[in-house]
Design a protein around this motif. Structure first.
Motif, short mmCIF file in Angstrom:
data_model
loop_
_atom_site.label_atom_id
_atom_site.label_comp_id
_atom_site.label_asym_id
_atom_site.label_seq_id
_atom_site.Cartn_x
_atom_site.Cartn_y
_atom_site.Cartn_z
N ILE B 163 72.78 -57.87 34.57
CA ILE B 163 74.20 -57.76 34.23
C ILE B 163 74.48 -56.39 33.63
O ILE B 163 74.00 -56.05 32.56
CB ILE B 163 74.61 -58.86 33.24
N ALA B 164 75.29 -55.60 34.34
CA ALA B 164 75.56 -54.24 33.90
C ALA B 164 76.64 -54.19 32.83
O ALA B 164 77.61 -54.94 32.87
CB ALA B 164 75.98 -53.39 35.09
N THR B 165 76.43 -53.33 31.85
CA THR B 165 77.44 -53.05 30.85
C THR B 165 78.24 -51.85 31.34
O THR B 165 77.74 -51.05 32.11
CB THR B 165 76.75 -52.67 29.53
N ILE B 166 79.46 -51.70 30.87
CA ILE B 166 80.24 -50.52 31.23
C ILE B 166 80.61 -49.78 29.94
O ILE B 166 81.10 -50.37 28.98
CB ILE B 166 81.52 -50.93 31.99
N ASN B 270 81.92 -55.73 29.01
CA ASN B 270 81.00 -56.59 29.76
C ASN B 270 79.74 -56.95 28.98
O ASN B 270 78.72 -57.30 29.58
CB ASN B 270 80.65 -55.94 31.10
N ILE B 271 79.79 -56.85 27.66
CA ILE B 271 78.66 -57.30 26.85
C ILE B 271 78.59 -58.83 26.93
O ILE B 271 79.60 -59.52 26.77
CB ILE B 271 78.83 -56.83 25.38
N GLN B 272 77.41 -59.36 27.19
CA GLN B 272 77.27 -60.79 27.46
C GLN B 272 77.17 -61.60 26.17
O GLN B 272 76.12 -62.14 25.82
CB GLN B 272 76.07 -61.04 28.37
N VAL B 296 74.53 -49.39 25.41
CA VAL B 296 73.87 -50.36 24.54
C VAL B 296 74.51 -50.35 23.16
O VAL B 296 75.25 -49.43 22.81
CB VAL B 296 72.35 -50.05 24.37
N ILE B 297 74.20 -51.40 22.39
CA ILE B 297 74.59 -51.44 20.98
C ILE B 297 73.32 -51.17 20.17
O ILE B 297 72.35 -51.92 20.28
CB ILE B 297 75.15 -52.83 20.60
#
Lengths: 305, 305
Positions: B163-166, B270-272, B296-297
């Motif tokens: 799952i890609a983050t944007i 888009n963070i899951q 990332v966070i």
């Protein structure tokens, strides 16, 4: 401050500050107003559509301001609610409205505009049917025209005979009438456009929200001390806010008892104004008395001149 | 302030500050936690049911306070969200929480508790799955346990590979992580429990709301200057917030572009985390960096000790 009363031959300006309406429905309502003896002037953008908005924020705000500035316009009526009034709040010049007072009417999403104009311009506005409402309903049209054309002296608002009002606490309360749609009242909390309920009579109506969401909104009003500070409360129609099955819910009545009636302040319930019919017109900003014994709203001052 | 880390053999206290959960589901989750090596202590009222509430306000608040006071409890986990946390806010003794810091975890309706405890007690809390969540989902359980058991040193939160983050805006932002469910963030505006977003990283997720309602909530956050004052924004899952037909609506993406991305502050989307799976655990109150380039966070400090 009150606006000039509506008279036969006057020109009503139509604006869409929120959502778009079907053009056929708008044309149908124009015919009704013309048959009642009024002229109609359409805002430039009332047929615009941008998703759930009736055009861009700038265009919707411009239409509204132009109607206040236009000397030919005697009254401004909103076409429809839906959603969008909040988005144009920062674009409204309340000084222009203050200098060009005229009847401004609508309900539902228009709640924010009704109350902001009352608070920022001290101009009485009207919680009333709009172009997308059913103006064939006789008590609805009578209340609308009586309020706007004959409201130059105190009058009484009561439900049509077949619909009983309920008065809680056999006393009365006096204050300025504020309020409208519950969701919209809550949607401006914490903003510069937040409703002031201190010593006011707060009117609340809602459509299509489940009891737990009504609980959540009333709880927000309690935590912000908006309910406790009211002189009195008027509950209007709660349309489609009941659930078919209650095994997983408190009922709407239980929510209202717990969050409102328990406060011990005078409350009138079942007033026929909101998203059902008949749809009584209410003067927002006017000084009113809720008479719980007689179960009526006494409007204590002229709402038009 | 941070709580003691979670260790095998520790006792997790279960509370239901909001809505009721099916007893079978609760028992199933207890088995999972026991199989993971934890002991469970149940709040007195976790099986209570009063409509959409898990018992009376007093009982739910008492259960929560007792868990903080109980020296045998190492961590407090909420059974379910739903609705009801807001109702017990005035019944919570934040001094007791401050004097008895321990891991407190949940999400959705629990958002108000997570943020109030951070703001009023300066104790880091956890936006995490609850008893009603699917703990069989591997990345979900891994994120939960890693955060609570190994979060005594800085770490990185990123979506599972598939799952890609944007990352919007090729830069970064640093601040304290706050937020959770959008509806609940808005439901405390204008109250003493209102969220503080000044120079913070605001996380937002939502479930089951149409785009126009998301627009309305984001507009409330804009009018109250909550969004403009953030250092950065993280968008989580927006579950069932899309409409099947868009002819009458702006899309969710258009709403987010218009109300959030236009602000020009760093945003990770888009963070899951939220109402779908995988469901990443997020430390509310911790100092974090959103790295838009790496998407990332970065958690910059220990979240447990």
């Amino acid at each position: 401050m009150i606006a000039k009363r509506l008279e036969k031959g006057d020109t009503i300006g139509l604006v869409s500050p929120a959502g778009p309406e079907n053009p056929e429905k708008i044309k149908e309502s124009i015919k009704i107003f013309e048959s009642l003896g009024f002229k109609i002037k359409k805002g430039k953008h009332i047929y615009d559509k941008l998703g759930y908005l009736a055009g861009t924020d700038n265009d919707r705000a411009e239409d509204l301001m132009n109607m206040f500035l236009d000397k030919d316009i005697d009254m401004i009526l909103c076409v429809r609610g839906g959603y969008g009034s909040m988005r144009i709040l920062p674009l409204i010049d309340f000084d222009i409205i203050k200098k060009n007072p005229k009847i401004f009417a609508g309900f539902s999403d228009i709640t924010t505009l009704l109350n902001c104009i009352v608070q920022k311009c001290q101009l009485t506005t009207f919680h009333s049917p709009m172009c997308n409402s059913n103006f064939y309903d006789e008590p609805t049209i009578k209340s609308f025209l009586d309020t706007l054309m004959l409201g130059y002296k105190p009058f009484i608002i009561k439900n049509p005979k077949r619909i009983a009002t309920i008065g809680i606490d056999k006393t009365h309360a006096i204050g300025q009438l504020v309020g409208g749609n519950l969701s919209l009242i809550c949607s401006t909390l914490g903003t510069p456009f937040e409703i002031d309920t201190n010593d006011k009579i707060l009117f609340i109506e809602e459509v299509g929200e489940q009891p737990y969401k009504i609980d959540r909104m009333l709880t927000q009003l309690l935590l912000s001390e908006k309910l406790q500070k009211c002189a009195g409360i008027i509950l209007g129609q709660f349309t489609n806010c009941r659930l078919p099955h209650y095994e997983r819910s408190l009922t709407l009545q239980e929510v209202i008892e717990d969050r409102i009636l328990s406060l011990g302040i005078p409350v009138l319930t079942n007033i026929q104004s909101g998203h059902s019919y008949p749809k009584l017109t209410l003067p927002i900003g006017a000084r009113v008395k809720i008479n719980c014994k007689k179960r009526v709203i006494e409007v204590l001052e002229a709402v038009v001149e």
